[in-house]
Design a protein around this motif. Structure first.
Motif, short mmCIF file in Angstrom:
data_model
loop_
_atom_site.label_atom_id
_atom_site.label_comp_id
_atom_site.label_asym_id
_atom_site.label_seq_id
_atom_site.Cartn_x
_atom_site.Cartn_y
_atom_site.Cartn_z
N HIS A 52 29.06 -8.50 -5.49
CA HIS A 52 30.52 -8.64 -5.48
C HIS A 52 31.07 -8.60 -4.06
O HIS A 52 31.92 -9.42 -3.68
CB HIS A 52 31.15 -7.54 -6.33
CG HIS A 52 32.65 -7.56 -6.31
ND1 HIS A 52 33.39 -8.51 -6.97
CD2 HIS A 52 33.55 -6.74 -5.69
CE1 HIS A 52 34.68 -8.29 -6.76
NE2 HIS A 52 34.80 -7.21 -5.99
N LEU A 53 30.58 -7.67 -3.26
CA LEU A 53 31.07 -7.53 -1.89
C LEU A 53 30.72 -8.75 -1.04
O LEU A 53 31.40 -9.06 -0.07
CB LEU A 53 30.50 -6.26 -1.26
CG LEU A 53 31.06 -4.94 -1.83
CD1 LEU A 53 30.27 -3.76 -1.28
CD2 LEU A 53 32.54 -4.80 -1.48
N LEU A 54 29.65 -9.45 -1.42
CA LEU A 54 29.24 -10.64 -0.68
C LEU A 54 29.88 -11.91 -1.24
O LEU A 54 29.48 -13.01 -0.88
CB LEU A 54 27.71 -10.78 -0.70
CG LEU A 54 26.95 -9.68 0.05
CD1 LEU A 54 25.45 -9.83 -0.17
CD2 LEU A 54 27.28 -9.73 1.53
N GLU A 57 27.53 -14.10 -4.19
CA GLU A 57 26.28 -14.81 -3.94
C GLU A 57 25.53 -14.15 -2.80
O GLU A 57 26.12 -13.79 -1.78
CB GLU A 57 26.58 -16.27 -3.60
CG GLU A 57 25.33 -17.14 -3.42
CD GLU A 57 25.71 -18.59 -3.20
OE1 GLU A 57 25.10 -19.23 -2.32
OE2 GLU A 57 26.63 -19.09 -3.91
N VAL A 58 24.23 -13.97 -3.00
CA VAL A 58 23.38 -13.43 -1.94
C VAL A 58 22.89 -14.60 -1.10
O VAL A 58 22.44 -15.60 -1.64
CB VAL A 58 22.18 -12.68 -2.54
CG1 VAL A 58 21.22 -12.22 -1.43
CG2 VAL A 58 22.66 -11.47 -3.34
N PRO A 59 23.03 -14.54 0.25
CA PRO A 59 22.62 -15.66 1.11
C PRO A 59 21.19 -16.11 0.82
O PRO A 59 20.27 -15.31 0.75
CB PRO A 59 22.73 -15.09 2.52
CG PRO A 59 23.75 -14.00 2.40
CD PRO A 59 23.56 -13.41 1.04
N GLY A 60 21.03 -17.41 0.63
CA GLY A 60 19.72 -17.99 0.41
C GLY A 60 19.23 -18.00 -1.01
O GLY A 60 18.17 -18.56 -1.30
N LEU A 64 25.01 -1.58 -12.29
CA LEU A 64 26.16 -1.66 -11.40
C LEU A 64 25.76 -1.71 -9.93
O LEU A 64 26.40 -2.39 -9.13
CB LEU A 64 27.07 -0.44 -11.65
CG LEU A 64 28.30 -0.30 -10.76
CD1 LEU A 64 29.23 -1.50 -10.95
CD2 LEU A 64 29.04 1.00 -11.06
N ARG A 65 24.69 -1.03 -9.59
CA ARG A 65 24.31 -0.90 -8.17
C ARG A 65 24.11 -2.26 -7.50
O ARG A 65 24.76 -2.55 -6.48
CB ARG A 65 23.06 -0.04 -8.07
CG ARG A 65 22.66 0.35 -6.66
CD ARG A 65 21.47 1.32 -6.71
NE ARG A 65 21.15 1.83 -5.39
CZ ARG A 65 20.34 1.23 -4.53
NH1 ARG A 65 19.79 0.07 -4.86
NH2 ARG A 65 20.08 1.77 -3.36
N PRO A 66 23.25 -3.15 -8.00
CA PRO A 66 23.11 -4.46 -7.34
C PRO A 66 24.36 -5.32 -7.50
O PRO A 66 24.65 -6.16 -6.65
CB PRO A 66 21.90 -5.08 -8.04
CG PRO A 66 21.82 -4.40 -9.35
CD PRO A 66 22.29 -3.01 -9.13
#
Length: 224
Positions: A190-192, A195-198, A183-185
């Motif tokens: 989810h908040l982003l 997708e994580v930039p890059g 759940l942590r990552p």
């Protein structure tokens, strides 16, 4: 009050089968599962889908099949790691790096015996008897000579039930920790917006033998 016995008085210790009888072990789903040292975790045997199998079981291996209530102990390498055989593992084989302990159910409760043999001080005694070389090894005779404190059968069953409850609580906590770890990552992703930039950018090719350097900004000026 508990009496002291040799383990060999309370259980039949069957040495491991010969290693040359396990040629052809594979990870397919067909055949007879073989319990290897790595399949014994936290006193339990891994699920069948995770075990390697022996497609054709020679007659010489039939006496090495396990049944519920047996204990499978690692005798080579991770000496002393042990698991209790449950109904789902009936008829499976055990690896040549293991041995089988078949308790006399009229005298000793299997759940008590595995709890006793898993005790850190008992494991210390076992390892102290081991042959220490390239690979630590114990023999069936060494295991037979282990002293076992044996209370009355009714008390053994009470102790086994109490240990089983503790084990169940530990399993629940492990599962909860695994869920929280996943759940942590996921929260960050989810908040982003998912997708994580890059993360979709292709990594630049690097020639073999070279070291990738990380781009750095200008060095800060030293104050005089």
């Amino acid at each position: 009050m508990a009496r002291i016995y040799r383990l060999g008085e309370l259980a039949e210790i069957t040495p491991s089968p010969s290693s040359d009888q396990f040629e052809g072990l594979d990870e397919g789903l067909s055949g007879t599962p073989v319990i290897s040292p790595g399949d014994i975790i936290d006193g339990k045997i891994a699920e069948q889908s995770l075990l390697r199998n022996l497609k054709a079981v020679p007659g010489s291996l039939m006496r090495f099949r396990v049944e519920p209530g047996d204990l499978v102990m690692v005798r080579q390498g991770a000496v002393g790691r042990i698991a209790l055989v449950e109904e789902r593992s009936r008829g499976w084989l055990y690896h040549f790096a293991c041995m089988r302990i078949h308790p006399d159910r009229r005298r000793v409760e299997p759940g008590y015996l595995i709890a006793y043999l898993s005790h850190p001080k008992v494991l210390d005694q076992l390892i102290a008897r081991a042959n220490v070389g390239t690979v630590t090894t114990v023999t069936a005779r060494m295991v037979e000579e282990l002293p076992v404190a044996l209370p009355l059968l009714a008390e053994q069953r009470l102790l086994a039930a109490a240990v089983a409850e503790v084990d169940a609580q530990m399993d629940n906590h492990r599962q909860a920790l695994a869920r929280l770890g996943a759940l942590r990552p996921a929260l960050i992703t989810h908040l982003l917006g998912g997708e994580v930039p890059g993360e979709r950018l292709p990594m630049p090719a690097v020639a073999p033998g070279t070291v990738r350097r990380v781009a750095r900004g200008p060095r800060p000026r030293r104050l005089s």
